[in-house]
Design a protein around this motif. Structure first.
Motif, short mmCIF file in Angstrom:
data_model
loop_
_atom_site.label_atom_id
_atom_site.label_comp_id
_atom_site.label_asym_id
_atom_site.label_seq_id
_atom_site.Cartn_x
_atom_site.Cartn_y
_atom_site.Cartn_z
N THR A 296 42.41 9.61 14.45
CA THR A 296 42.48 10.60 15.54
C THR A 296 43.89 10.63 16.12
OG1 THR A 296 40.14 10.26 16.09
CG2 THR A 296 41.52 11.26 17.78
N ALA A 297 44.41 9.44 16.41
CA ALA A 297 45.76 9.37 16.99
C ALA A 297 46.78 9.98 16.04
CB ALA A 297 46.11 7.91 17.31
N ALA A 298 46.66 9.67 14.75
CA ALA A 298 47.62 10.18 13.76
C ALA A 298 47.53 11.70 13.67
CB ALA A 298 47.35 9.54 12.40
N ARG A 299 46.30 12.21 13.70
CA ARG A 299 46.12 13.65 13.54
C ARG A 299 46.65 14.42 14.75
NH1 ARG A 299 40.87 15.98 10.60
NH2 ARG A 299 41.73 18.02 10.09
N LEU A 300 46.38 13.89 15.94
CA LEU A 300 46.88 14.53 17.16
C LEU A 300 48.40 14.55 17.15
CD1 LEU A 300 44.45 12.87 19.76
CD2 LEU A 300 44.56 15.32 19.27
N GLU A 301 48.99 13.44 16.68
CA GLU A 301 50.44 13.36 16.65
C GLU A 301 51.03 14.32 15.62
OE1 GLU A 301 52.13 9.44 16.25
OE2 GLU A 301 54.01 10.23 17.13
#
Lengths: 319, 319
Positions: A296-301
């Motif tokens: 999730t964090a990677a995708r948002l970034e």
């Protein structure tokens, strides 16, 4: 290891322990003390002031790294408050959102979020919800390239509140598999894998679906019972209808999941059976195994939709 | 005399004429020209630019006093625009609202408003909707002292958006039979005679109920058909289920009604049968006979909730 809040299930602590035992997942069940956190005026305050409560103990265990994820069948407000205060938001996430799986007869469930954490949202919140929901469906439910829809009062891009129209424009420009606006009539038709909305509309929508489904089935049952011939017919269809009910049983999905915090948090239904609790624990474990939070964090970034100035304090989801 | 728009029903002009004939009410059917107003980007503009369209002719006849009320099965946006432009708002009404009757199995229907006219509203709009809806249920449906609820994401007075919380406080202080917040799960349970919400949530809610009811009945039908024994049971319950469907048929209610304008305006369902059109016309006539508009204006004034400075122009429902 999954931290499980012993309290909160309507059926009592025993059902939670039984569910934990049968889940096949390593767990630690937290509780007593016996003072549980209710649906109070300020759940955040309640979470802080009753630091000994089982939900707080469980959330702290996750925050301290003793457990990998949190499961509670307690009130959503208390779980949300404990999670935001102790486990904290993913860096750059505006607001965590409660995501609920809507059963679709004969199909994959659709994820509806926000189902009640944030009654007022801005376009950038809705945009983050879309990425958070898509990552969950992909990582945890194995849906490739999930279709993301935006709940509105019409299909056209200009339909909706100012905030919805703005969110539509940003989502249409982004890398998600965005299918545009979804109307109320389409929510139960499986037209999208993820449906994004604010927490006010999402909460009303989720409860409306449950209420309407129960009213319709109740009315059909009453109509069938009102006549001897149709009552016989009712007996003949019972088995099939029971199977249908099993297939769309909320206990089967394991409950709602809180997205946007640093560890998986599963909010099991208050009415959970032991099997419902077990499924909630398995869902939490799957989210851990599939590295949902990291993805999730990677995708948002990657999408460039993280807030630019990370919050100094994450205890108050102020924006 | 009721002005009826010939166009807009999915089943064609013939069905409208047939419904008008069988209504037992004096009507004037307006139309052609054959250029109908569709769901365009700006229905207000469309209504103005195609002054010859049947909906505009019908609305003008009502505005000029040639007819007492308007009925159309055309797109809601076009009817709304024609009504606001020609028939005009009641003096002191902020926003007209579309009110739809939700069938309650075994009970009186519940009026849900706003069902889509105003996607963004302020507390004073919600308050006016409450009085407008209560007057309709009392005057036209004979419900004494109607129970009025406010749709929200929890029963407590503090639950909801800032605007909903503010509207709650004003309604609780007023003379209406206010039953407080109503949750999504309660909408189909007959807990209130009038449920007030903004047009975004109301539109989503109404379509969700229709969609969920159709999904649930479809899933039950499929489950029954999937096995020879239950298929026999299905035949035995058919008559009763058909009777239930009749009882909650949207055609029976005559459609949605536009409240807050100077003459009754009924928005029949696009899918109306001739009987649905006839019921819409009878509903309009009843609103005329029961002096719904006059009672609405009097009630809003008595409650002191009219806007203090009447709008110079009522063509743009700007606040």
């Amino acid at each position: 290891m999954i931290a499980v809040d012993a309290h909160g299930a309507d059926a009592g602590v025993e059902v939670v322990i039984q569910g934990a035992d049968s889940s096949g997942v390593p767990v630690h069940v937290f509780g007593p003390p016996l003072t549980a956190i209710g649906n109070e005026d300020d759940p955040a305050l309640a979470a802080r002031s009753r630091a000994g409560a089982s939900i707080v103990k469980a959330a702290r265990a996750v925050a301290d790294g003793e457990a990998d994820a949190l499961v509670s069948a307690g009130p959503t407000g208390a779980t949300l408050a404990a999670a935001v205060l102790h486990i904290k938001r993913i860096r750059g996430v505006h607001r965590p959102a409660v995501a609920a799986l809507v059963p679709i007869p004969g199909g994959t469930p659709t994820l509806l979020l926000d189902a009640g954490a944030n009654v007022e949202v801005r376009p950038e919140h809705l945009v983050q919800f879309a990425y958070m929901g898509a990552t969950f469906m992909e990582a945890v439910h194995g849906v490739a390239n999930p279709r993301v829809g935006l709940l509105s009062n019409g299909e056209e891009p200009k339909k909706g509140t100012e905030d919805v129209v703005a969110a539509h424009a940003r989502l249409a420009d982004g890398p998600l598999n965005f299918v545009g606006n979804v109307e109320g009539s389409d929510v139960t038709k499986g037209v999208a894998d993820v449906i994004v909305t604010d927490g006010f509309t999402g909460n009303v929508a989720l409860k409306l679906m449950e209420g309407t489904a129960s009213t319709v089935t109740g009315a059909i049952r009453d109509a069938i019972k009102s006549n001897p011939l149709s009552a016989v017919g009712g007996l003949l269809i019972r088995g099939r209808v029971a199977k249908l009910r099993e297939r769309i049983d909320p206990n089967a999905t394991g409950g709602a999941i809180l997205l946007g915090v640093r560890k998986p948090v599963v909010i099991a239904h208050g009415k959970s059976s032991a099997e419902g609790i077990a499924n909630a624990i398995r869902l939490a474990q799957r989210a851990v195994d599939e590295q949902m939070v990291e993805k999730t964090a990677a995708r948002l970034e990657a999408a460039g939709v993280l807030r630019s100035v990370p919050a100094a304090s994450v205890a108050q989801p102020d924006d």
